[in-house]
Scaffold this motif. Sequence first.
Motif, PDB file in Angstrom:
ATOM      1  N   THR A  59       0.806  -1.213   0.000  1.00  0.00           N
ATOM      2  CA  THR A  59       0.000   0.000   0.000  1.00  0.00           C
ATOM      3  C   THR A  59       0.844   1.270   0.000  1.00  0.00           C
ATOM      4  N   VAL A  60       2.123   1.132   0.350  1.00  0.00           N
ATOM      5  CA  VAL A  60       3.030   2.279   0.389  1.00  0.00           C
ATOM      6  C   VAL A  60       4.319   1.899  -0.325  1.00  0.00           C
ATOM      7  N   ALA A  61       4.552   2.524  -1.482  1.00  0.00           N
ATOM      8  CA  ALA A  61       5.773   2.261  -2.252  1.00  0.00           C
ATOM      9  C   ALA A  61       5.812   3.190  -3.457  1.00  0.00           C
ATOM     10  N   THR A  62       6.980   3.277  -4.041  1.00  0.00           N
ATOM     11  CA  THR A  62       7.132   3.920  -5.338  1.00  0.00           C
ATOM     12  C   THR A  62       7.529   2.816  -6.310  1.00  0.00           C
ATOM     13  N   VAL A  63       6.783   2.698  -7.401  1.00  0.00           N
ATOM     14  CA  VAL A  63       7.017   1.647  -8.390  1.00  0.00           C
ATOM     15  C   VAL A  63       7.251   2.324  -9.737  1.00  0.00           C
ATOM     16  N   VAL A  64       8.414   2.058 -10.318  1.00  0.00           N
ATOM     17  CA  VAL A  64       8.765   2.622 -11.622  1.00  0.00           C
ATOM     18  C   VAL A  64       8.866   1.468 -12.605  1.00  0.00           C
ATOM     19  N   VAL A  65       8.083   1.546 -13.692  1.00  0.00           N
ATOM     20  CA  VAL A  65       8.019   0.456 -14.665  1.00  0.00           C
ATOM     21  C   VAL A  65       8.386   0.992 -16.041  1.00  0.00           C
ATOM     22  N   ASN A  66       9.318   0.309 -16.685  1.00  0.00           N
ATOM     23  CA  ASN A  66       9.684   0.616 -18.062  1.00  0.00           C
ATOM     24  C   ASN A  66       9.366  -0.625 -18.890  1.00  0.00           C
ATOM     25  N   ASP A  67       8.265  -0.564 -19.618  1.00  0.00           N
ATOM     26  CA  ASP A  67       7.729  -1.717 -20.337  1.00  0.00           C
ATOM     27  C   ASP A  67       8.143  -1.697 -21.802  1.00  0.00           C
ATOM     28  N   LYS A  68       8.501  -2.863 -22.297  1.00  0.00           N
ATOM     29  CA  LYS A  68       8.867  -3.025 -23.706  1.00  0.00           C
ATOM     30  C   LYS A  68       7.934  -4.011 -24.401  1.00  0.00           C
ATOM     31  N   GLY A  69       6.650  -3.993 -24.023  1.00  0.00           N
ATOM     32  CA  GLY A  69       5.668  -4.849 -24.679  1.00  0.00           C
ATOM     33  C   GLY A  69       5.475  -6.197 -24.008  1.00  0.00           C
ATOM     34  N   ALA A  70       5.624  -6.253 -22.693  1.00  0.00           N
ATOM     35  CA  ALA A  70       5.500  -7.515 -21.964  1.00  0.00           C
ATOM     36  C   ALA A  70       4.046  -7.972 -21.864  1.00  0.00           C
ATOM     37  N   LEU A  71       3.853  -9.285 -21.833  1.00  0.00           N
ATOM     38  CA  LEU A  71       2.534  -9.876 -21.606  1.00  0.00           C
ATOM     39  C   LEU A  71       2.152  -9.724 -20.135  1.00  0.00           C
ATOM     40  N   ASP A  72       0.857  -9.873 -19.847  1.00  0.00           N
ATOM     41  CA  ASP A  72       0.362  -9.728 -18.478  1.00  0.00           C
ATOM     42  C   ASP A  72       1.068 -10.650 -17.491  1.00  0.00           C
ATOM     43  N   CYS A  73       1.301 -11.899 -17.880  1.00  0.00           N
ATOM     44  CA  CYS A  73       1.942 -12.852 -16.966  1.00  0.00           C
ATOM     45  C   CYS A  73       3.369 -12.426 -16.631  1.00  0.00           C
ATOM     46  N   VAL A  74       4.048 -11.800 -17.575  1.00  0.00           N
ATOM     47  CA  VAL A  74       5.409 -11.310 -17.333  1.00  0.00           C
ATOM     48  C   VAL A  74       5.362 -10.098 -16.410  1.00  0.00           C
ATOM     49  N   ILE A  75       4.389  -9.214 -16.621  1.00  0.00           N
ATOM     50  CA  ILE A  75       4.238  -8.040 -15.759  1.00  0.00           C
ATOM     51  C   ILE A  75       4.020  -8.483 -14.316  1.00  0.00           C
ATOM     52  N   ARG A  76       3.106  -9.428 -14.109  1.00  0.00           N
ATOM     53  CA  ARG A  76       2.827  -9.929 -12.752  1.00  0.00           C
ATOM     54  C   ARG A  76       4.079 -10.534 -12.120  1.00  0.00           C
ATOM     55  N   ALA A  77       4.794 -11.354 -12.869  1.00  0.00           N
ATOM     56  CA  ALA A  77       5.981 -12.028 -12.336  1.00  0.00           C
ATOM     57  C   ALA A  77       7.065 -11.025 -11.958  1.00  0.00           C
ATOM     58  N   ARG A  78       7.288 -10.034 -12.791  1.00  0.00           N
ATOM     59  CA  ARG A  78       8.325  -9.031 -12.516  1.00  0.00           C
ATOM     60  C   ARG A  78       7.953  -8.169 -11.314  1.00  0.00           C
ATOM     61  N   VAL A  79       6.687  -7.773 -11.208  1.00  0.00           N
ATOM     62  CA  VAL A  79       6.248  -6.979 -10.054  1.00  0.00           C
ATOM     63  C   VAL A  79       6.388  -7.808  -8.777  1.00  0.00           C
ATOM     64  N   GLN A  80       5.956  -9.052  -8.812  1.00  0.00           N
ATOM     65  CA  GLN A  80       6.079  -9.929  -7.643  1.00  0.00           C
ATOM     66  C   GLN A  80       7.532 -10.081  -7.215  1.00  0.00           C
ATOM     67  N   ALA A  81       8.423 -10.326  -8.161  1.00  0.00           N
ATOM     68  CA  ALA A  81       9.835 -10.518  -7.840  1.00  0.00           C
ATOM     69  C   ALA A  81      10.441  -9.256  -7.231  1.00  0.00           C
ATOM     70  N   ALA A  82      10.147  -8.101  -7.809  1.00  0.00           N
ATOM     71  CA  ALA A  82      10.694  -6.849  -7.291  1.00  0.00           C
ATOM     72  C   ALA A  82      10.170  -6.555  -5.888  1.00  0.00           C
ATOM     73  N   VAL A  83       8.880  -6.804  -5.649  1.00  0.00           N
ATOM     74  CA  VAL A  83       8.294  -6.569  -4.324  1.00  0.00           C
ATOM     75  C   VAL A  83       8.896  -7.511  -3.296  1.00  0.00           C
ATOM     76  N   MET A  84       9.044  -8.767  -3.650  1.00  0.00           N
ATOM     77  CA  MET A  84       9.625  -9.724  -2.705  1.00  0.00           C
ATOM     78  C   MET A  84      11.055  -9.338  -2.348  1.00  0.00           C
TER      79      MET A  84
END
Length: 97
Positions: A59-84
Amino acid sequence: MHIKQRSYAGTLESSDLLVEVLPSETDTLDIELTSSVEKQFDELILKVITDTLNELGVTVATVVVNDKGALDCVIRARVQAAVMRASGSEEINWSVV
């Protein structure tokens, strides 16, 4: 999850994205998105990112995303990995993923 440190997940290769998660200086959830397909899919990408953060309890964070055309499953996996990594968590609750 509590974000303790800056972390990254992903790459800047085609069909991938680079996600940076860091502690918020304003005690809010801020998402900054840059995408090569922003005009077509900006809202959908933001929804996937937001939904994933909500499922992880961020609920509290700064998230910076630079996307190069990733699929939804890749977006979820990358966000999960960065948060963990940023929270120092080593276990994932698979029931919310």
